[in-house]
Every structure is written in C-alpha cells, then in structure tokens.
Design a protein around this motif. Sequence first.
Motif, PDB file in Angstrom:
ATOM      1  N   ASP A  32      18.548 -39.200 -18.040  1.00  0.00           N
ATOM      2  CA  ASP A  32      18.625 -39.133 -16.524  1.00  0.00           C
ATOM      3  C   ASP A  32      20.068 -39.094 -16.151  1.00  0.00           C
ATOM      4  N   LYS A  38      19.393 -32.009 -11.252  1.00  0.00           N
ATOM      5  CA  LYS A  38      17.918 -32.765 -11.134  1.00  0.00           C
ATOM      6  C   LYS A  38      17.081 -31.926 -11.486  1.00  0.00           C
ATOM      7  N   ARG A  41      16.778 -32.007 -15.218  1.00  0.00           N
ATOM      8  CA  ARG A  41      16.476 -33.285 -15.960  1.00  0.00           C
ATOM      9  C   ARG A  41      15.042 -33.594 -15.421  1.00  0.00           C
ATOM     10  N   GLU A  42      14.398 -32.848 -14.503  1.00  0.00           N
ATOM     11  CA  GLU A  42      12.952 -33.009 -14.299  1.00  0.00           C
ATOM     12  C   GLU A  42      12.154 -32.036 -15.002  1.00  0.00           C
ATOM     13  N   GLN A  43      12.667 -30.937 -15.430  1.00  0.00           N
ATOM     14  CA  GLN A  43      12.248 -29.923 -16.516  1.00  0.00           C
ATOM     15  C   GLN A  43      12.034 -30.518 -17.740  1.00  0.00           C
ATOM     16  N   GLN A  45      12.226 -33.634 -18.606  1.00  0.00           N
ATOM     17  CA  GLN A  45      11.222 -34.924 -19.044  1.00  0.00           C
ATOM     18  C   GLN A  45       9.966 -34.478 -19.065  1.00  0.00           C
ATOM     19  N   LYS A  46       9.467 -33.522 -18.063  1.00  0.00           N
ATOM     20  CA  LYS A  46       8.011 -32.999 -18.033  1.00  0.00           C
ATOM     21  C   LYS A  46       7.719 -32.259 -19.148  1.00  0.00           C
ATOM     22  N   THR A  47       8.523 -31.531 -19.834  1.00  0.00           N
ATOM     23  CA  THR A  47       8.452 -30.738 -21.023  1.00  0.00           C
ATOM     24  C   THR A  47       8.120 -31.872 -22.294  1.00  0.00           C
ATOM     25  N   ARG A  49       7.319 -34.855 -22.102  1.00  0.00           N
ATOM     26  CA  ARG A  49       5.933 -35.408 -22.122  1.00  0.00           C
ATOM     27  C   ARG A  49       4.906 -34.716 -22.413  1.00  0.00           C
ATOM     28  N   GLU A  50       4.804 -33.406 -22.032  1.00  0.00           N
ATOM     29  CA  GLU A  50       3.783 -32.584 -22.425  1.00  0.00           C
ATOM     30  C   GLU A  50       3.556 -32.499 -23.726  1.00  0.00           C
ATOM     31  N   HIS A 109       5.632 -45.757 -25.493  1.00  0.00           N
ATOM     32  CA  HIS A 109       6.282 -44.700 -24.857  1.00  0.00           C
ATOM     33  C   HIS A 109       7.742 -44.707 -25.294  1.00  0.00           C
TER      34      HIS A 109
END
Length: 269
Positions: A32, A38, A41-43, A45-47, A49-50, A109
């Motif tokens: 972060d 932003k 960062r969101e992309q 973190q999302k990838t 997790r997936e 996690h």
Amino acid sequence: MSSTLPKSHVTLRDVASQLDVSHTTFSRALRDDPQISKAMREQVQKTAREMGHRPDPILSALAHYRRGKNKRSIGAELAWINHWPNPKKLRSYKEFNLYWEGAFDEAEHCGFRLEEFVLDKNLSPSRLGKILRARNIRGILLPPSGDVAPNLGDFVWDEFCIVRFGHSVSYPHAHLVSSDQLTDGLIAHENIWENGCRRIGLVTSAKAHTRFSAGFLFSQMKRDSGQQLPALILMQDKSDDDQRLLAAWLKKNKPGHPDRCHRTTRSAQ
C-alpha cells in the motif's frame, strides 16, 4: 475417494508477470505504498488475492533484518495461550471463538501459523516460555480470561510481541484488541428506546469485565428521571440469592415489559 494436490506456491514474480509490472512495483503496491497509484494498488491486491498469493514470513523477516539490522532470528509461528481452567469453555463463547477464527485466518493470510497452547498442570508458564523460545515463536495472542484471572507466574514477557483480546486480561501491558463495549451499550439503550420501550433496566454481573454498562447508563441519563432505573448487579455466586434480588428489583423498579414495547411500536406505526 478423490484427493486434491496442494497448490504450488504463488510467488511475487508470478503475480507481477500476470499484471505485466515489475516485481518492485508489485511489492510496493502490495504494501500500500502511497507513491503507487490507488488504481494500481487495488488491482495488484485484487489479483494477488485471486491467484492465492501469500506473503512469505521468512522472507519478510529477512528483508526487515536487512533494512533494520534486526538481530533476532526468523520465525513463522504465533502462539495463542489458552489459560482457562476448562480450556474447551473458552471457544464455546461465540465472540471468543470469532476472535480465534479471525486471528487464525489473518495469520494464515500473512503466511504465519497460529497454534494454541493450553496452560495446565502439564504445561506451566515457565515451561511454555522455554518451548516458545526453543521454537522461535515470538508472537503471543492472549484471549479473554473469563471469570478467573490468569496466573501466568514468572513468564518473561519482555522477549515477546503480545496482543491482548478484551479488557479482562489486565497484565501484561500490551496492544489491546476489543469490541467497542461502551458504544455497544449506548446503541443498545438507544435502539430499545426507538423500539418503543420505556423504563429500560440493566441487569449485569459483578464479574463482568465490561464497559457496556457505562455506555448503557450514559444513554439512560439523557432521559427524564422517571425513565432512569438503577442497574442491578448480581454476584452470581448463589443463584437463590440472585433470584431474590432480581425479584425485589423488578417489584420495586417495574421496568418496561418487552410485550409492551412491541405494542407501543405497532401503535406508533
């Protein structure tokens, strides 16, 4: 019977390659870093997790060592110390079990394993300390103590990072995680009032380590004096005595009945 093979470890470079970014950018976005946009960062973190990416605590500790010259060796386990006289009773309480589940999931996690250690006649505090040091477990989670204050003897706390759950464990002085009990009590009184109830009473226990009562009574103070009932505090040592106290309190203070609350709400609608 079918068997499932374990997934191979998803590395930082695997996810960075999927997003077509450098592993440095990926690492900073995952932490972060505000210098990364932003959206990126969101992309990232999302990838991550997936794809099932999990930080490697060994590598994270090594990086921390290199940056800060931390001389402690590296560990990847955390200890949950169950100090209840009846160990199984701890997680029979829904809230306390949720503490365990949340801590376990978050540890996993972050690449750690959370293990429960039960203090009993076979595992004294001093022996537990030796085991934790031998296994290089430096993080400790202390769940609520319930009715009985924990006796942790001569355990050397200074060698560990500690988080307490709830206010019932007053020592050692360490980071604290707890529900906002004061606000919970305030909201409880306000919501019952909004549902049409009047003369709302509070019955609690002398053994309850909670700030709920303070929030409840603070909300009650905003009502006129005719709506302010004294709280009843039961000792919970002798049920017969508590029943007599409760009967006398109900007769004297005449709190609102739940059925009348519902009728008041329906008539108002």
